[in-house]
Design an enzyme around this catalytic site. Sequence first.
Site, short mmCIF file in Angstrom:
data_model
loop_
_atom_site.label_atom_id
_atom_site.label_comp_id
_atom_site.label_asym_id
_atom_site.label_seq_id
_atom_site.Cartn_x
_atom_site.Cartn_y
_atom_site.Cartn_z
N SER A 72 3.65 -0.62 3.79
CA SER A 72 4.73 -2.10 4.66
C SER A 72 4.77 -3.15 3.77
CB SER A 72 3.60 -3.19 5.42
OG SER A 72 3.46 -1.97 6.24
N GLU B 9 -9.64 -1.29 6.09
CA GLU B 9 -8.56 -0.91 6.84
C GLU B 9 -9.01 -0.74 7.97
OE1 GLU B 9 -5.87 2.18 6.27
OE2 GLU B 9 -4.21 0.22 6.51
N GLN C 100 0.69 -1.29 -0.05
CA GLN C 100 0.51 -0.11 0.13
C GLN C 100 0.86 1.45 -0.02
OE1 GLN C 100 -1.93 0.54 3.97
NE2 GLN C 100 -3.64 2.03 2.74
N SER D 282 1.06 6.55 2.02
CA SER D 282 1.82 7.57 3.22
C SER D 282 3.49 8.89 2.46
CB SER D 282 2.74 7.29 4.31
OG SER D 282 1.40 6.67 4.94
C1 LIG Z 1 4.14 -0.57 10.89
C2 LIG Z 1 3.49 0.84 10.07
C3 LIG Z 1 2.87 0.45 9.01
C4 LIG Z 1 2.47 1.33 7.70
N1 LIG Z 1 2.01 0.34 6.61
C5 LIG Z 1 1.82 1.80 6.02
C6 LIG Z 1 1.99 1.01 4.38
O1 LIG Z 1 1.57 0.34 4.00
N2 LIG Z 1 1.02 2.27 3.93
C7 LIG Z 1 1.48 3.68 3.67
O2 LIG Z 1 1.06 4.27 3.14
N3 LIG Z 1 1.84 3.68 5.12
C8 LIG Z 1 1.77 3.15 5.82
N4 LIG Z 1 2.38 3.47 7.60
C9 LIG Z 1 2.20 5.10 7.57
C10 LIG Z 1 1.06 5.25 8.62
O3 LIG Z 1 0.08 5.65 8.22
C11 LIG Z 1 1.44 6.89 9.03
O4 LIG Z 1 2.34 6.60 9.67
C12 LIG Z 1 0.07 7.67 9.99
O5 LIG Z 1 -0.93 7.50 8.23
C13 LIG Z 1 0.76 8.40 10.63
O6 LIG Z 1 1.45 9.39 9.72
P1 LIG Z 1 2.89 10.18 10.00
O7 LIG Z 1 3.55 8.83 10.42
O8 LIG Z 1 3.14 10.65 8.87
O9 LIG Z 1 1.94 10.38 11.33
P2 LIG Z 1 1.99 12.29 11.31
O10 LIG Z 1 0.99 12.44 10.12
O11 LIG Z 1 2.65 13.31 11.52
O12 LIG Z 1 1.57 12.67 12.55
C14 LIG Z 1 2.10 12.41 14.34
C15 LIG Z 1 0.89 12.81 14.69
O13 LIG Z 1 0.51 14.38 15.26
C16 LIG Z 1 -0.62 13.39 15.21
N5 LIG Z 1 -1.51 14.12 14.52
C17 LIG Z 1 -1.83 14.65 12.68
N6 LIG Z 1 -2.51 15.09 12.61
C18 LIG Z 1 -3.20 15.61 13.43
C19 LIG Z 1 -5.05 16.34 13.79
N7 LIG Z 1 -5.27 16.58 12.17
N8 LIG Z 1 -5.31 15.70 15.07
C20 LIG Z 1 -4.57 15.55 16.01
N9 LIG Z 1 -3.58 15.09 15.38
C21 LIG Z 1 -3.27 14.97 14.40
C22 LIG Z 1 -1.01 11.78 14.60
O14 LIG Z 1 -1.87 11.48 15.83
C23 LIG Z 1 0.49 11.76 15.58
O15 LIG Z 1 0.03 11.20 16.80
C24 LIG Z 1 2.84 3.00 8.46
C25 LIG Z 1 3.40 3.11 9.52
C26 LIG Z 1 3.48 2.22 11.03
C27 LIG Z 1 4.67 2.11 11.53
#
Ligand SMILES: Cc1cc2nc3c(=O)[nH]c(=O)nc-3n(C[C@H](O)[C@H](O)[C@H](O)COP(=O)(O)OP(=O)(O)OC[C@H]3O[C@@H](n4cnc5c(N)ncnc54)[C@H](O)[C@@H]3O)c2cc1C
Lengths: 305, 376
Positions: B158, B241, B123, B126
Amino acid sequence: MRFQLSPEQRQFAATLHELLGGADTAAAARAWAAGEHDRGLKLWRALADVGVFALLVDEDHGGLGAGPVDLVVACEALGYHAVPGPLVESAAVAPALLTGHRLTSLAEGDLVATVVAPPEVPLALDADVAGMVLDLTGASLTAGAEPVRSIDPPRRLFRVPAAAGRSDGVAFDRGVLAVAAQLLGAGQWLLDTSVAYAKQRKQYGRAIGEYQAIKHLLADVVTRLELARPLLYGAAVAGETFARDVSAAKVMAGDAALLAARTALQVHGAIGYTAEHDLGLRLTKVRALAGAWGTGSFHRARVLR
Amino acid sequence: MDLDIDEASAAFRDEARDWLASHVRSLPSMDTADGFEAHRAWEAELAEARWSVVSWPAEYHGRDASMLQWLLFEEEYYASGAPGRVSQNGIFMLGPTLFAHGTQEQRDRILPAMATGEQVWAQAWSEPEAGSDIAALRSTAVRTDGGWLLSGQKTWSSRASFADRAFGLFRTDREAERHHGLTYFMADLRAEGVTVRPIPQLDGEAGFAEIFFDEVFVPDEDVIGEVGQGWRVAMTTANNERGLSLRSPGRFLAAADRLVDLWRDHGASPSTRDRVADAWIGARAYQLYTFGTVSRLAEGGELGPESSVNKLFWSHLDVELHETALDVLGPAAETDRAWVDGYLFSLAGPIYGGTDQIQRNTIAERLLKLPREARR
Ligand SMILES: Cc1cc2nc3c(=O)[nH]c(=O)nc-3n(C[C@H](O)[C@H](O)[C@H](O)COP(=O)(O)OP(=O)(O)OC[C@H]3O[C@@H](n4cnc5c(N)ncnc54)[C@H](O)[C@@H]3O)c2cc1C
C-alpha cells in the site's frame, strides 16, 4: 477510566462459579421444569447467602447497596449454570419496585418475586413459587393458576390479568441488563463446552477441533461473545446513555448467544440433540431469553431512538 | 469499573476537537500523485501542532499521551471528518516496532521524519508466493561490505507507488527453517536497483504496488533487531496491525454515526432499521472492547492473540456498515463518492493484515487452544 472488573468482583464471580459448579444445577432445572421446586429453592437460599438478591437493595433494608456491574457479574454466572427461577425478576427488577420490609425479605431471599410488563414481558415467570407478582408500577397482582408452556421447560410462565404495561424506566432496564448478562453467560457455557468437546471427539482419525470448518465456527462465536461483554459492562456503568446501551447489550448478547447455541449443536452432532445432554438446557433457554424483556427488534428500535 | 475520563484527558480531547474543527479540510485521494503530496502536507501540519503521533515522546513530535488519550484523539479525528492517514504504516506499524526492537540511533534518525510525513513508509511483506503464508517468502538478503544486498519481489504494498521507504522481511539464511533465517530490513525505495510498479485497485487508483529489488544495497544500520530474528520482530508489527492501532474504534464510530444520520435523512426506512442499529451497536461494542484492552494493558497486560478477535470483528463490521449505507442510499449509492470509497475500502479489510480465515485459525489455535492442523 478503569474498564475492568475489580478484584472483589472477580472474586464474587469465582465464588458463584464454585457454588453453582458443584450444585448440579442441571438436575435442579429439570426438576423445576416438572414443577418440583425443592432443589431449585435450595439453590435460591444458597444464592441469597452469597448476596445475589441483596445486590441492588440499599443497606438500610439489609441489602448490599452494590451496583449494576455486580448484578451483571452475578447474572452471567447464573446464565452460565442455567439456574432456574425468576432470578432476573427478583434480583434485578423487584429491588426497584418494592419498599419497606418487603425489600428486606427480598434481600434475604425469603421473598421470591416475579414481574410482568406487557407487551414486552406478557407472562409472569414462575408465578407458582413467587410470593409476589408485580407490575412495573410496583402493584401486586394475582396470576392465573395454569402454566403456559415455554420453549424452555424450566421457564414456567403464567398469565396475569390486567397488568399495567410500561417498557422503560430503571426497573425495566435493569431487567433487560440482567437478561442480557444471563444470555452472555449461557453463550459462554455453550462455547466452553463445545471447545472441550471439539478437542476430545475424534472422527476420520483426528480430533474434530483440528478441522478448520469447526475451528472457524468457534472462532466466530468467541469474537461475538468477547465483543458483547464490554457492551454489557458499558451499559452497567453508563449514565445518560443507560437505556440505549442496555438495549445494545441485549441485542448483541442475544445474537452472540444464539450463534453460540447453533454452533454448539453443530459441533456436538446428534448427542447435542438429546434431552439427556445439558446442551439442551441452554439451547432452549437462549432462545427464550433472546425474546424476553424485549425482542431484538424492540431493542434495535430503542438504540436508534 | 468506570468509563469516566479524567480532567487532563478531557482537556486533551477538547483541545484536539478545537484544533481539528478549525483545520480539517477535505483532501484529494492519497492514491494519486497530487493527493499524496497534499496528504504529506497535512501530516506536516498535524506534526507542527503535535497531533500526528500523540502517544510518542515529545522529542519525536509526540505528546506522551496515554493510550486512552490516543483513543480519544482518534475519536475526535474521525468524527471531525479528517482524512485517512497516509503515514499509517510508519506511525502505527514501523514506529511501534522501532520503539520495541530498534536502536536509539534508529529511533533518532527515523521517527522524526516519519512523524512529519517527510518520509512516508510502505510495508513490503507480501510476495507473489507468500500472502497468508508470510514465512514462505523468497526474497533474499546477501551479506556485503557494511551491509546487505536485497533481491526479490514484494507485492500489494500500500502506498508504495509514492512512498519513500519500505520495511519488510528478507531471507538471510536459506538453510534455516522457514521462520528462522529471516531478517527485518528498512530500504530506500529510490535506491539503485529498486523498481516500483503501481497496481491500480478497484477504484482505478494506484493504491498499492509491486516492488522489485535487484541487489539493492542496505547498510547494517537499517537492520531492525538481530539478523535471523526477523520473524519475532515482525510479530510486534503484526500485533499492532491487527490490534488497536491501525483501526481505532474512532473510525467505525464516526462512520456508524454518519450512517444513523443518513438513515434518518432518508426517511428512516424500516427495512434497513435493524441493520443500521447493528452497525451502531457493533461500533459501540468495539469502542468499549478497546477501552477494556487499554485498561488491561495499563495494568501490565500484553496484546496477544486477542488482536485477531479485534481484526476479525472490525473487518466484518466495516463491510456490513458500508453495505447498509449503500442500501439506505438506494439508487443514489452508485454515485455517492464518499460512501462508495468507504465501501470499496471496507472490502479489503477481510484480506489485508491477515485474512479473516487466518485470524480464525489464530483465535482457534492460540486462544481456544484447539489442536493445530497439519502444516508443512
Ligand atoms: C487493499 C490491500 C492492501 C494491502 N496492503 C499491503 C501492504 O501494504 N503490504 C503488504 O505486504 N501486503 C499488503 N496487502 C496484502 C495482504 O496482506 C495479503 O493480500 C494477505 O495477506 C493475503 O494474501 P494473498 O492475497 O496472497 O491471499 P492468499 O494467501 O493466497 O489467500 C487466498 C485465500 O485463501 C485463504 N487461505 C490462505 N491460507 C489459508 C489457510 N491456511 N487456511 C484457510 N484459508 C486460507 C485466504 O484466507 C484467502 O481467502 C494488501 C492487500 C490488500 C487487499
